[in-house]
Design a protein around this motif. Structure first.
Motif, PDB file in Angstrom:
ATOM      1  N   PHE A  98     -35.812 -50.353  39.278  1.00 34.62           N
ATOM      2  CA  PHE A  98     -37.164 -50.232  39.829  1.00 34.62           C
ATOM      3  C   PHE A  98     -37.086 -50.022  41.338  1.00 34.62           C
ATOM      4  N   ARG A  99     -37.819 -49.018  41.798  1.00 33.34           N
ATOM      5  CA  ARG A  99     -37.806 -48.719  43.232  1.00 33.34           C
ATOM      6  C   ARG A  99     -38.882 -49.550  43.919  1.00 33.34           C
ATOM      7  N   PRO A 100     -38.479 -50.452  44.814  1.00 33.29           N
ATOM      8  CA  PRO A 100     -39.472 -51.273  45.520  1.00 33.29           C
ATOM      9  C   PRO A 100     -40.505 -50.386  46.216  1.00 33.29           C
ATOM     10  N   GLY A 101     -41.747 -50.775  46.082  1.00 33.34           N
ATOM     11  CA  GLY A 101     -42.817 -50.008  46.707  1.00 33.34           C
ATOM     12  C   GLY A 101     -43.441 -48.976  45.782  1.00 33.34           C
ATOM     13  N   SER A 102     -42.757 -48.663  44.684  1.00 40.45           N
ATOM     14  CA  SER A 102     -43.363 -47.727  43.737  1.00 40.45           C
ATOM     15  C   SER A 102     -44.340 -48.485  42.826  1.00 40.45           C
ATOM     16  N   ASP A 103     -45.002 -47.739  41.957  1.00 36.33           N
ATOM     17  CA  ASP A 103     -46.075 -48.311  41.139  1.00 36.33           C
ATOM     18  C   ASP A 103     -45.472 -49.077  39.951  1.00 36.33           C
ATOM     19  N   CYS A 104     -45.464 -50.383  40.065  1.00 36.35           N
ATOM     20  CA  CYS A 104     -44.827 -51.201  39.025  1.00 36.35           C
ATOM     21  C   CYS A 104     -45.610 -51.124  37.710  1.00 36.35           C
ATOM     22  N   ARG A 105     -46.929 -51.048  37.809  1.00 36.44           N
ATOM     23  CA  ARG A 105     -47.734 -50.982  36.589  1.00 36.44           C
ATOM     24  C   ARG A 105     -47.401 -49.718  35.797  1.00 36.44           C
ATOM     25  N   ALA A 106     -47.329 -48.583  36.494  1.00 41.88           N
ATOM     26  CA  ALA A 106     -46.997 -47.334  35.809  1.00 41.88           C
ATOM     27  C   ALA A 106     -45.589 -47.401  35.227  1.00 41.88           C
ATOM     28  N   TRP A 107     -44.682 -48.045  35.938  1.00 41.02           N
ATOM     29  CA  TRP A 107     -43.304 -48.203  35.448  1.00 41.02           C
ATOM     30  C   TRP A 107     -43.295 -49.027  34.146  1.00 41.02           C
ATOM     31  N   LEU A 108     -44.057 -50.100  34.128  1.00 42.51           N
ATOM     32  CA  LEU A 108     -44.132 -50.941  32.931  1.00 42.51           C
ATOM     33  C   LEU A 108     -44.796 -50.200  31.765  1.00 42.51           C
ATOM     34  N   PHE A 109     -45.837 -49.452  32.059  1.00 45.02           N
ATOM     35  CA  PHE A 109     -46.522 -48.695  31.007  1.00 45.02           C
ATOM     36  C   PHE A 109     -45.573 -47.656  30.398  1.00 45.02           C
ATOM     37  N   THR A 110     -44.764 -47.043  31.239  1.00 38.80           N
ATOM     38  CA  THR A 110     -43.807 -46.056  30.730  1.00 38.80           C
ATOM     39  C   THR A 110     -42.808 -46.727  29.793  1.00 38.80           C
ATOM     40  N   ILE A 111     -42.309 -47.883  30.198  1.00 41.78           N
ATOM     41  CA  ILE A 111     -41.376 -48.614  29.344  1.00 41.78           C
ATOM     42  C   ILE A 111     -42.049 -48.997  28.029  1.00 41.78           C
ATOM     43  N   CYS A 112     -43.276 -49.454  28.143  1.00 42.66           N
ATOM     44  CA  CYS A 112     -44.026 -49.876  26.956  1.00 42.66           C
ATOM     45  C   CYS A 112     -44.219 -48.702  25.992  1.00 42.66           C
ATOM     46  N   ARG A 113     -44.624 -47.597  26.530  1.00 41.51           N
ATOM     47  CA  ARG A 113     -44.881 -46.450  25.671  1.00 41.51           C
ATOM     48  C   ARG A 113     -43.583 -45.921  25.054  1.00 41.51           C
ATOM     49  N   ASN A 114     -42.510 -45.896  25.822  1.00 43.70           N
ATOM     50  CA  ASN A 114     -41.223 -45.446  25.272  1.00 43.70           C
ATOM     51  C   ASN A 114     -40.733 -46.395  24.177  1.00 43.70           C
ATOM     52  N   ALA A 115     -40.935 -47.681  24.412  1.00 43.32           N
ATOM     53  CA  ALA A 115     -40.523 -48.663  23.389  1.00 43.32           C
ATOM     54  C   ALA A 115     -41.355 -48.464  22.117  1.00 43.32           C
ATOM     55  N   HIS A 116     -42.604 -48.191  22.311  1.00 45.90           N
ATOM     56  CA  HIS A 116     -43.494 -47.965  21.158  1.00 45.90           C
ATOM     57  C   HIS A 116     -43.022 -46.755  20.358  1.00 45.90           C
ATOM     58  N   ILE A 117     -42.708 -45.685  21.059  1.00 52.52           N
ATOM     59  CA  ILE A 117     -42.283 -44.459  20.372  1.00 52.52           C
ATOM     60  C   ILE A 117     -40.969 -44.690  19.631  1.00 52.52           C
ATOM     61  N   SER A 118     -40.073 -45.397  20.271  1.00 55.35           N
ATOM     62  CA  SER A 118     -38.774 -45.590  19.627  1.00 55.35           C
ATOM     63  C   SER A 118     -38.877 -46.517  18.416  1.00 55.35           C
ATOM     64  N   ARG A 119     -39.901 -47.379  18.395  1.00 55.35           N
ATOM     65  CA  ARG A 119     -40.093 -48.259  17.242  1.00 55.35           C
ATOM     66  C   ARG A 119     -40.736 -47.534  16.068  1.00 55.35           C
ATOM     67  N   LEU A 120     -41.501 -46.562  16.419  1.00 56.45           N
ATOM     68  CA  LEU A 120     -42.445 -46.013  15.450  1.00 56.45           C
ATOM     69  C   LEU A 120     -41.871 -44.793  14.765  1.00 56.45           C
ATOM     70  N   ARG A 121     -42.021 -44.746  13.477  1.00 56.44           N
ATOM     71  CA  ARG A 121     -41.791 -43.477  12.797  1.00 56.44           C
ATOM     72  C   ARG A 121     -43.123 -42.763  12.834  1.00 56.44           C
ATOM     73  N   ARG A 122     -43.262 -41.926  13.789  1.00 58.29           N
ATOM     74  CA  ARG A 122     -44.572 -41.347  14.007  1.00 58.29           C
ATOM     75  C   ARG A 122     -44.897 -40.291  12.976  1.00 58.29           C
ATOM     76  N   GLY A 123     -46.139 -40.291  12.565  1.00 61.04           N
ATOM     77  CA  GLY A 123     -46.634 -39.229  11.705  1.00 61.04           C
ATOM     78  C   GLY A 123     -46.857 -37.983  12.535  1.00 61.04           C
ATOM     79  N   GLU A 124     -47.421 -37.007  11.929  1.00 57.69           N
ATOM     80  CA  GLU A 124     -47.676 -35.770  12.655  1.00 57.69           C
ATOM     81  C   GLU A 124     -48.667 -36.028  13.773  1.00 57.69           C
ATOM     82  N   ARG A 125     -48.345 -35.560  14.956  1.00 56.29           N
ATOM     83  CA  ARG A 125     -49.206 -35.808  16.093  1.00 56.29           C
ATOM     84  C   ARG A 125     -50.302 -34.753  16.176  1.00 56.29           C
TER      85      ARG A 125
END
Lengths: 86, 198
Positions: free
Chosen positions: B56-83
């Motif tokens: 994490f780069r100090p001074g950057s947007d921590c919330r956006a960084w966390l949301f990105t991690i959250c969304r990537n974790a979600h995608i990797s967990r999910l067998r997604r249907g057709e988008r």
């Protein structure tokens, strides 16, 4: 730059206007249009009320048990308890 | 594994990342329909974030960084249907939402969103939206994120983000107006347009 804004232009930018995603000049031009346009104003009010209704859902509190679960997980991972960290 | 020590004056994880827990939890709740799965996703997000804290780069947007991690974790967990792919012009989508207003006026419901408590309906309809639509609403409308930041988190072009967002809002508007009418706040619905509602 938007110099003159007609109704179609204002409504095409409706969401971006409400989301504050326009440049300062474009936002001001649409704002000026809305101040005088009885046709567009209620449309903007309708969509603004919708976004405000969504916002009210977005501010729901998160459960204390989830907060504690996350803290427990992080502390097992080596994070110091933030409540005891100076 | 233990979080790498920070000795460079960088903000501490507890004081920088943890304050965003509520926002991450709300975002996860809208990504995942099941609340227990959402809580698991939040824990996974924070665990991954702690382990990756040295990136994490100090001074950057921590919330956006966390949301990105959250969304990537979600995608990797999910067998997604057709988008759902939305190819329409966002400007046209915006103009279409003006039609929603006109239909609302026609049935006497143009004050519905400001007059009635629709929170339960909104939650239910948000949960039933296709993933691609739900996540843009969660980021922009529920977490007040800019188009640019939301597009970056979702790894999609800004135009695609706008199309999805505007389409999702129109679907929600149509459905909420119908719910309001069903509760007797107005005449029987004549709202039928849910083009693209997968």
């Amino acid at each position: 730059m938007m110099h003159h804004v007609d109704c179609e232009t204002a409504l095409r930018e409706l969401w971006a206007f409400l989301d504050e995603e326009l440049t300062v000049d474009n936002r001001a031009a649409i704002q000026q249009h809305l101040e005088h346009c009885h046709h567009c104003r209620p449309i903007v009010a309708f969509h603004r009320a919708f976004l405000q209704a969504l916002e009210r859902v977005g501010t729901m509190p998160v459960s204390q048990s989830l907060r504690q679960q996350v803290l427990d997980t992080l502390q097992r991972e080596g994070l110091q308890d933030p409540r005891t960290t100076p | 594994m233990t979080a790498p020590p920070r000795d460079d004056g960088a903000p501490a994880f507890a004081t920088t990342a943890l304050p965003h827990l509520d926002e991450v939890a709300r975002f996860a709740r809208w990504l995942v329909r099941d609340s227990a799965d959402a809580d698991d996703l939040v824990q996974e997000t924070y665990l991954k974030a702690l382990r990756a804290w040295h990136t994490f780069r100090p001074g950057s947007d921590c919330r956006a960084w966390l949301f990105t991690i959250c969304r990537n974790a979600h995608i990797s967990r999910l067998r997604r249907g057709e988008r759902v792919e939305v190819m329409d012009d966002p400007d046209l989508e915006t103009l279409a939402s003006v039609e929603t207003f006109r239909r609302a006026v026609h049935v006497g419901m143009d004050n519905a969103f400001g007059s009635f408590d629709l929170r339960d309906d909104i939650q239910r309809e948000l949960a039933s939206l296709p993933d691609d639509f739900r996540e843009v609403v969660a980021l922009v409308d529920l977490n007040d994120m800019s188009y640019e930041d939301a597009a970056r988190i979702l790894a999609i072009p800004p135009g695609t983000l706008r199309s999805r967002l505007y389409r999702a809002r129109r679907i929600l508007q149509d459905r909420l107006l119908r719910h309001a009418q069903d509760r007797g706040f107005g005449p029987r619905p004549t709202i039928t347009s849910e083009r693209g509602d997968a």
